[in-house]
Design a protein around this motif. Structure first.
Motif: not given
Ligand code: ADP
Ligand code: GN1
Ligand code: MG
Length: 367
Positions: A230-232, A135, A234
Motif C-alpha cells: 500500500d501507499e505506506s 514486507q 505495508r
C-alpha cells in the motif's frame, strides 16, 4: 498463445459489474496471462482487473478457478475475524459472472475472469530496501500460515509437476536432444552449467520422498511482484493465485529469494548488475520466518537458504529450455529474450553460491 484484439465490452457484459467502464488498458508485467485494468466512472464503487487466462498453460480452467475460489474464501473468512482488517483489500475477490460462475468464455474460446482492483497499491519488479523485502516475506509467510488449515480435499494440481526438478530436467534434455532451431551450439556454457548442478538440485525432492519435509499448501509463484504494497509501504495482498496447490515451503521461499534479492532485473543483459544482496535476503527471511517458524520443522528451516538457489536454477532452466524449444511458453519481447533471462538467472545463482555460507548464517540467526 492468446491472440487477437478482444472485444472487452462484450466480455465485461458477461460479469456482474457495478458502475460503468470508462477506460481500459493493458496492465502488469506477467509472463503468462493477459491483464487489463478496467476503470469505472469515478471508480465507483470499484475498478476491476480483467484477465485472459492462458488456457494453453492452465488446461483445466474450471479446476483452476475452483482452487482460487476455495483459497480466497478461506482467507476472507479468516480475515473477517481479525479486528481492523479489510478483506476487500487483503485478499483477491473474484467477481461473479451473470451465469453464477467465476469465469467466462468468449466467442473465440478464450477464458476470462475479473477481480476487484485493489487501488492505491503497487508491486515491485526489483526490491530496493531490506524493509521492503521484509514486507514481502511477511505477506507470503502469512499466506502460507493462513492456508495451513484449508478444509476439504487437496487443491487441484493446476500445472502438473510444476516445480518437479526431474520433470524440468527431462524437458530440458528433450529440448536439447531435439534442438529444433539449432540453438544449442551457441549455448554450450549454459548447458554445462545446468548439468554440473543437476544432482544437487534434487535435494528437496529427496527430502520429501524420505518424509523429512511435509507437503504444504504453497503459492508456487512467489515472485516479489505478486505482492501488493500500500501507499505506506505495508504489504497488503498476495496476488497471482493460479499455481496455489501442494508443494514444499522451499518453492515459496526460494522463488521470493530469487526475485527479492536480485540487484538487477530478471532479464538483465548486463550481468555485472546481477547479484544477490545479502541485506535483502535477511530482510525477506526475517519477515517470512516471523510468520512461519512456529510450524516449520527443523529440516525445512535448514534448507531455506538452499531453496533460493534451487528456484533460481529451476526458473533459469525453464527459460533456457523455452529458448531451445523455440519460445512457446513465456511471453518474449525480443529475439533471444529467454536466453537472456536464463543467463541472468544463472549469474544470480553463481552469486548465491558464493554467498551460501552467509545466507545460511542469516537463517541460523533468525530461526
Ligand atoms: P500475471 O499472471 O500476468 O503475472 P498477475 O495476476 O500477477 O498476472 O497480475 C499482474 C500484476 O497486476 C501483478 O503483479 C500485480 O502487481 C497486479 N495486480 C494483480 N491483481 C491485482 C488486484 N486485484 N489489484 C491491483 N493490482 C493487482
Ligand atoms: C511466470 O505469471 P508470472 O509472470 O507471475 C511463471 C512462473 C515463473 C515466472 C518467471 C504459471 O510467472 O513460474 O517463475 O513467470 N508462471 C507460470 O518470471 O509458469
Ligand atoms: Mg504475476
Amino acid at each position: 498463445m492468446n491472440a487477437g484484439t478482444p472485444d472487452l465490452e462484450a466480455i465485461v457484459r458477461l460479469f456482474e459489474i457495478e458502475g460503468r467502464i470508462v477506460a481500459s488498458g493493458i496492465f502488469g508485467s506477467g509472463h503468462i496471462n493477459d491483464t487489463f485494468l478496467l476503470r469505472t466512472r469515478d471508480s465507483d464503487p470499484y475498478d476491476y482487473l480483467l484477465q485472459r487466462i492462458n488456457h494453453h498453460i492452465f488446461k483445466d480452467v474450471a479446476a483452476l478457478q475452483e482452487n482460487i475460489e476455495r483459497v480466497t474464501t478461506h482467507i476472507r473468512r479468516k480475515l473477517a475475524a481479525v479486528p481492523g482488517s479489510n478483506p476487500d483489500r487483503e485478499v483477491l475477490t473474484l467477481v461473479r459472472c451473470k451465469d453464477g460462475g467465476t469465469y467466462a468464455r468468449d466467442d473465440e474460446g478464450a477464458y476470462w475472469r475479473i477481480y476487484l482492483y485493489i487501488d492505491g497499491t503497487r508491486s515491485y519488479d526489483i526490491v530496493d530496501s531490506p524493509a521492503r523485502a521484509y514486507q514481502g516475506g511477511r505477506a507470503f509467510g502469512r499466506f502460507q500460515a493462513m492456508l495451513a488449515d484449508l478444509p476439504g480435499p487437496p487443491l487441484h494440481e493446476t500445472i502438473p509437476r510444476f516445480h518437479d526438478i526431474d520433470f524440468r530436467l527431462y524437458n530440458f534434455a528433450d529440448a536439447l536432444r531435439r534442438d529444433p532451431l539449432g540453438r544449442a551450439a551457441a549455448a554450450r556454457a549454459e548447458i554445462a552449467f545446468v548439468e554440473a548442478r543437476a544432482d544437487e538440485m534434487r535435494t528437496i525432492k529427496r527430502l520429501g520422498r524420505a518424509g523429512a519435509i511435509p507437503l504444504r499448501i504453497t503459492h508456487n509463484d512467489t515472485k516479489f511482484n505478486n505482492v501488493l504494497l500500500d501507499e505506506s509501504g505495508r504489504a497488503l495482498c498476495v496476488t497471482d493465485l493460479d499455481t496455489v496447490m501442494n508443494g514444499y515451503v522451499h518453492y515459496d521461499f526460494g522463488d521470493s529469494i530469487r526475485t527479492s534479492t536480485n540487484t538487477g532485473a530478471e532479464d538483465e543483459a548486463d550481468l555485472s548488475k546481477v547479484s544477490m544482496d545479502i541485506g535483502l535476503f535477511e530482510g525477506y527471511a526475517r519477515g517470512f520466518l516471523e510468520e512461519t517458524t512456529a510450524f516449520l520443522n527443523r529440516v525445512e528451516i535448514d534448507h531455506l537458504a538452499f531453496s533460493g538457489r534451487l528456484l533460481t536454477y529451476i526458473i533459469g532452466l525453464r527459460f533456457f529450455t523455452d529458448h531451445l524449444d523455440g519460445d512457446h511458453y513465456f511471453k518474449i519481447h525480443a529475439e533471444g529474450h529467454n536466453l537472456r533471462r536464463a543467463r541472468a538467472q544463472f549469474k544470480l545463482l553463481r552469486s548465491m553460491e558464493e554467498q551460501a555460507e552467509a545466507a545460511q548464517d542469516v537463517i541460523e540467526r533468525l530461526r
